[in-house]
Design an enzyme around this catalytic site. Structure first.
Site, PDB file in Angstrom:
ATOM      1  N   CYS A 142     -44.631  94.574  58.680  1.00  0.00           N
ATOM      2  CA  CYS A 142     -45.615  94.021  57.381  1.00  0.00           C
ATOM      3  C   CYS A 142     -46.657  93.196  58.483  1.00  0.00           C
ATOM      4  O   CYS A 142     -47.443  92.699  58.482  1.00  0.00           O
ATOM      5  CB  CYS A 142     -45.443  92.730  56.881  1.00  0.00           C
ATOM      6  SG  CYS A 142     -46.456  92.483  55.140  1.00  0.00           S
ATOM      7  N   GLU A 156     -44.090  78.671  71.001  1.00  0.00           N
ATOM      8  CA  GLU A 156     -44.867  78.214  69.931  1.00  0.00           C
ATOM      9  C   GLU A 156     -46.361  77.654  70.674  1.00  0.00           C
ATOM     10  O   GLU A 156     -47.168  78.160  69.086  1.00  0.00           O
ATOM     11  CB  GLU A 156     -43.821  77.257  69.052  1.00  0.00           C
ATOM     12  CG  GLU A 156     -43.415  76.968  68.206  1.00  0.00           C
ATOM     13  CD  GLU A 156     -43.528  78.814  67.613  1.00  0.00           C
ATOM     14  OE1 GLU A 156     -44.838  78.852  67.221  1.00  0.00           O
ATOM     15  OE2 GLU A 156     -42.028  79.296  67.480  1.00  0.00           O
ATOM     16  N   CYS A 166     -41.446  93.944  47.016  1.00  0.00           N
ATOM     17  CA  CYS A 166     -43.338  94.071  47.130  1.00  0.00           C
ATOM     18  C   CYS A 166     -44.385  94.278  45.599  1.00  0.00           C
ATOM     19  O   CYS A 166     -44.276  95.321  45.678  1.00  0.00           O
ATOM     20  CB  CYS A 166     -43.403  95.151  48.381  1.00  0.00           C
ATOM     21  SG  CYS A 166     -44.818  94.208  49.159  1.00  0.00           S
ATOM     22  N   GLY A 171     -56.387  80.897  77.424  1.00  0.00           N
ATOM     23  CA  GLY A 171     -57.542  80.372  77.168  1.00  0.00           C
ATOM     24  C   GLY A 171     -56.787  78.910  76.038  1.00  0.00           C
ATOM     25  O   GLY A 171     -55.481  79.034  76.358  1.00  0.00           O
ATOM     26  N   TYR A 172     -57.943  78.529  75.428  1.00  0.00           N
ATOM     27  CA  TYR A 172     -57.527  77.985  75.136  1.00  0.00           C
ATOM     28  C   TYR A 172     -57.146  76.321  75.447  1.00  0.00           C
ATOM     29  O   TYR A 172     -56.098  75.754  74.854  1.00  0.00           O
ATOM     30  CB  TYR A 172     -56.359  77.833  73.361  1.00  0.00           C
ATOM     31  CG  TYR A 172     -57.658  78.755  72.362  1.00  0.00           C
ATOM     32  CD1 TYR A 172     -58.410  78.652  71.213  1.00  0.00           C
ATOM     33  CD2 TYR A 172     -57.171  79.886  72.400  1.00  0.00           C
ATOM     34  CE1 TYR A 172     -59.237  79.578  71.232  1.00  0.00           C
ATOM     35  CE2 TYR A 172     -58.301  80.856  71.754  1.00  0.00           C
ATOM     36  CZ  TYR A 172     -59.076  80.710  70.810  1.00  0.00           C
ATOM     37  OH  TYR A 172     -59.630  81.763  70.368  1.00  0.00           O
ATOM     38  N   ASP A 189     -47.100  80.225  59.267  1.00  0.00           N
ATOM     39  CA  ASP A 189     -48.740  81.321  59.980  1.00  0.00           C
ATOM     40  C   ASP A 189     -49.485  82.230  59.872  1.00  0.00           C
ATOM     41  O   ASP A 189     -49.079  82.684  58.814  1.00  0.00           O
ATOM     42  CB  ASP A 189     -47.643  81.951  61.566  1.00  0.00           C
ATOM     43  CG  ASP A 189     -46.356  82.430  61.536  1.00  0.00           C
ATOM     44  OD1 ASP A 189     -46.662  82.757  60.415  1.00  0.00           O
ATOM     45  OD2 ASP A 189     -46.460  83.154  62.838  1.00  0.00           O
ATOM     46  N   CYS A 207     -43.756  99.434  55.243  1.00  0.00           N
ATOM     47  CA  CYS A 207     -43.526  99.870  54.591  1.00  0.00           C
ATOM     48  C   CYS A 207     -41.987 100.361  54.004  1.00  0.00           C
ATOM     49  O   CYS A 207     -41.355  99.848  53.449  1.00  0.00           O
ATOM     50  CB  CYS A 207     -44.134  99.686  53.204  1.00  0.00           C
ATOM     51  SG  CYS A 207     -45.995  99.115  53.228  1.00  0.00           S
ATOM     52  N   TRP A 245     -36.690  82.607  74.458  1.00  0.00           N
ATOM     53  CA  TRP A 245     -36.048  81.444  73.859  1.00  0.00           C
ATOM     54  C   TRP A 245     -35.136  81.278  72.907  1.00  0.00           C
ATOM     55  O   TRP A 245     -35.135  80.080  72.517  1.00  0.00           O
ATOM     56  CB  TRP A 245     -37.805  80.644  73.556  1.00  0.00           C
ATOM     57  CG  TRP A 245     -38.584  80.924  72.870  1.00  0.00           C
ATOM     58  CD1 TRP A 245     -38.605  81.327  71.251  1.00  0.00           C
ATOM     59  CD2 TRP A 245     -39.335  82.001  73.507  1.00  0.00           C
ATOM     60  NE1 TRP A 245     -39.444  82.593  71.039  1.00  0.00           N
ATOM     61  CE2 TRP A 245     -39.931  82.563  72.105  1.00  0.00           C
ATOM     62  CE3 TRP A 245     -39.494  82.318  74.488  1.00  0.00           C
ATOM     63  CZ2 TRP A 245     -41.150  83.350  72.599  1.00  0.00           C
ATOM     64  CZ3 TRP A 245     -41.290  83.589  74.807  1.00  0.00           C
ATOM     65  CH2 TRP A 245     -41.058  84.037  73.045  1.00  0.00           C
ATOM     66  N   ARG A 246     -35.200  82.421  72.354  1.00  0.00           N
ATOM     67  CA  ARG A 246     -34.125  82.391  71.146  1.00  0.00           C
ATOM     68  C   ARG A 246     -32.459  82.066  72.040  1.00  0.00           C
ATOM     69  O   ARG A 246     -31.305  82.477  71.326  1.00  0.00           O
ATOM     70  CB  ARG A 246     -34.635  83.561  70.360  1.00  0.00           C
ATOM     71  CG  ARG A 246     -35.698  83.761  69.470  1.00  0.00           C
ATOM     72  CD  ARG A 246     -35.787  85.239  68.696  1.00  0.00           C
ATOM     73  NE  ARG A 246     -36.736  84.928  67.819  1.00  0.00           N
ATOM     74  CZ  ARG A 246     -37.396  85.754  67.233  1.00  0.00           C
ATOM     75  NH1 ARG A 246     -36.516  86.919  67.916  1.00  0.00           N
ATOM     76  NH2 ARG A 246     -38.553  85.737  66.691  1.00  0.00           N
ATOM     77  N   TYR A 286     -47.968  72.593  61.794  1.00  0.00           N
ATOM     78  CA  TYR A 286     -47.473  74.394  62.562  1.00  0.00           C
ATOM     79  C   TYR A 286     -46.486  74.396  63.206  1.00  0.00           C
ATOM     80  O   TYR A 286     -45.217  74.364  63.350  1.00  0.00           O
ATOM     81  CB  TYR A 286     -48.125  75.589  62.468  1.00  0.00           C
ATOM     82  CG  TYR A 286     -47.714  76.940  63.162  1.00  0.00           C
ATOM     83  CD1 TYR A 286     -46.916  77.087  62.351  1.00  0.00           C
ATOM     84  CD2 TYR A 286     -47.356  76.469  64.436  1.00  0.00           C
ATOM     85  CE1 TYR A 286     -46.273  78.207  62.511  1.00  0.00           C
ATOM     86  CE2 TYR A 286     -47.461  78.027  65.028  1.00  0.00           C
ATOM     87  CZ  TYR A 286     -46.093  78.574  63.854  1.00  0.00           C
ATOM     88  OH  TYR A 286     -45.516  79.853  64.333  1.00  0.00           O
ATOM     89  N   CYS A 346     -39.381  98.594  55.431  1.00  0.00           N
ATOM     90  CA  CYS A 346     -39.406  97.388  55.146  1.00  0.00           C
ATOM     91  C   CYS A 346     -38.352  96.966  54.173  1.00  0.00           C
ATOM     92  O   CYS A 346     -37.804  97.353  53.645  1.00  0.00           O
ATOM     93  CB  CYS A 346     -40.387  96.732  54.508  1.00  0.00           C
ATOM     94  SG  CYS A 346     -40.648  94.789  53.750  1.00  0.00           S
TER      95      CYS A 346
HETATM   96 FE1  SF4 Z   1     -45.414  93.784  54.247  1.00  0.00          FE
HETATM   97 FE2  SF4 Z   1     -44.567  94.409  51.233  1.00  0.00          FE
HETATM   98 FE3  SF4 Z   1     -45.028  97.073  53.029  1.00  0.00          FE
HETATM   99 FE4  SF4 Z   1     -42.901  95.023  53.126  1.00  0.00          FE
HETATM  100  S1  SF4 Z   1     -43.429  96.276  51.823  1.00  0.00           S
HETATM  101  S2  SF4 Z   1     -43.936  95.852  54.250  1.00  0.00           S
HETATM  102  S3  SF4 Z   1     -43.790  93.662  52.400  1.00  0.00           S
HETATM  103  S4  SF4 Z   1     -46.505  95.108  52.638  1.00  0.00           S
END
Ligand code: SF4
Length: 387
Positions: free
Chosen positions: A214, A59, A230, A103-104, A160, A221, A46-47, A142, A224
């Site tokens: 995350c 969705e 964070c 389901g649902y 979400d 992390c 869908w993207r 949502y 990330c």
């Molecule tokens: Fe999640 Fe913070 Fe770790 Fe990034 S740094 S993955 S926001 S916990």
């Protein structure tokens, strides 16, 4: 590129205050998330076009469904129903069959109803307006926000479970995320962080970060893009965020059901429209109470169909979970006593006598589907039975 406005200046102040880090701003967070998304987002069907119909179906399908599984169902769905008109024109039996296993099922029934409204009132085009979307069956805040922002790029924040988790960690929210205080806080953050005119990319970026990096357990992390901002990482509270409230107790429900054979066909009952599995097909049965389960099953089938059966033997026991319920289903092989196949129904919408080879045309909830899978693997002879 047009970006900072008075809105995002306000965001800057918010994030500076929240993060207590002089080098971090809302603008920086937005850029980091969007750039990361552009590089790392999954190639999902869908993207490729952001067709509102595709975004809507995805969705609805992805609620409570894992991505890989959702993609398989989505692809099969759009091959059969390429547009809203095809969904509106289909009968409910087929819609439920294509939903079988997700389901649902109220989601599928509502999708079907909404498709008819879209064809009748909106010329067959899925609208991308948040307020109009909310008027369609099965579309809550949502889903409306997701369609409006992802398909229509409207400035509406989406929250979400993934987004709530990311913000709970990024902003180190220390109260349960499902409770009012944290919810309000997350809504405020999501609203203030949303960059004007970039909702499609930004909302998906936060959701994707929650889905890929995350993650609920063992967040990555080190990969990330917003780790420097964070607060949970800085305060070593990542493992404690999000705070989960008291989980609801699992309720165990025991049921009995009969695979009632007569001359090579099996009795199927269609569950009532107002049932959680409304429109799907099931074996006759009911909740297990005190006493002999075989006697109980004979009574239940008689009360619900006016048919008299004999229980031959147990077939199998299957377990499935639905929301907070654990359902244990004991299934027995039965035969019809006499030749009267005409049922008088008291708790189902319809019934059919169906040869096992035709089960594939019927949609079943998880319990009977597991029974059929067991029979296919272990009791093949029943599928050829002329009982
Ligand atoms: Fe999640 Fe913070 Fe770790 Fe990034 S740094 S993955 S926001 S916990």
């Amino acid at each position: 590129m047009k970006e900072p406005s008075s809105f995002s200046k306000k965001c800057n102040r918010l994030v500076l205050f929240e993060l207590k880090q002089p080098d971090c701003s809302a603008e920086l967070l937005q850029e980091q998330l969007i750039s990361w998304f552009k590089l790392h987002c999954r190639d999902l069907p869908w993207r490729r076009t952001y067709d509102p119909y595709h975004v809507w179906v995805s969705e609805i399908m992805l609620q409570q469904t894992q991505m890989d599984r959702g993609v398989v169902y989505f692809t099969r769905w759009v091959n059969r129903f390429p547009d809203v008109a095809a969904v509106a024109a289909a009968n409910q039996q087929e819609i439920l069959k294509y939903w079988e296993g997700l389901g649902y099922y109220s989601r599928a029934r509502n999708l079907h109803k909404a498709a008819k409204v879209i064809v009748n009132d909106f010329g067959g085009e899925v609208i991308c307006d948040y307020d109009l979307l909310l008027q369609l069956p099965g579309i809550g805040p949502y889903t409306a926000a997701a369609i409006a922002s992802v398909a229509g790029n409207q400035d509406v924040p989406v929250i979400d479970a993934n987004v709530a988790r990311v913000y709970a960690r990024l902003f180190d929210i220390d109260t349960p995320v499902k409770e009012k205080k944290a919810k309000g806080r997350i809504e405020e953050i999501a609203r203030k962080l949303l960059p004007e005119g970039r909702a499609r990319l930004f909302n998906q970026a936060v959701m994707e970060l929650g889905g890929l990096v995350c993650t609920p357990r063992l967040p990555k992390c080190s990969l990330c893009p917003v780790s420097v901002s964070c607060l949970a990482l800085a305060g070593a509270t990542v493992g404690d965020r999000p705070v989960i409230g008291k989980s609801k107790k699992i309720v165990t429900v025991q049921r009995v059901a009969g695979l009632v054979f007569h001359k090579g066909s099996v009795l199927l009952l269609q569950r009532r429209e107002d049932d959680v599995w409304g429109g799907l097909w099931d074996f006759p049965g009911g909740e297990l109470a005190e006493g002999d389960p075989e006697e109980l099953l004979i009574d239940i089938i008689f009360e619900s169909t006016d048919l008299i059966v004999d229980v031959i033997e147990p077939i199998t026991k299957v377990i499935h979970h639905y929301t907070r319920y654990k359902i244990i289903l004991y299934c027995f092989l039965c035969t019809l006593r006499g030749n009267n196949r005409e049922a008088v129904l008291t708790s189902a919408d319809d019934y059919r006598w169906v040869a096992p080879k035709d089960f594939k045309h019927f949609g079943f909830p998880a319990g009977p589907r597991k029974v059929l899978e067991y029979i296919r693997l272990k009791r093949q002879e029943l599928l050829r039975s002329s009982l």
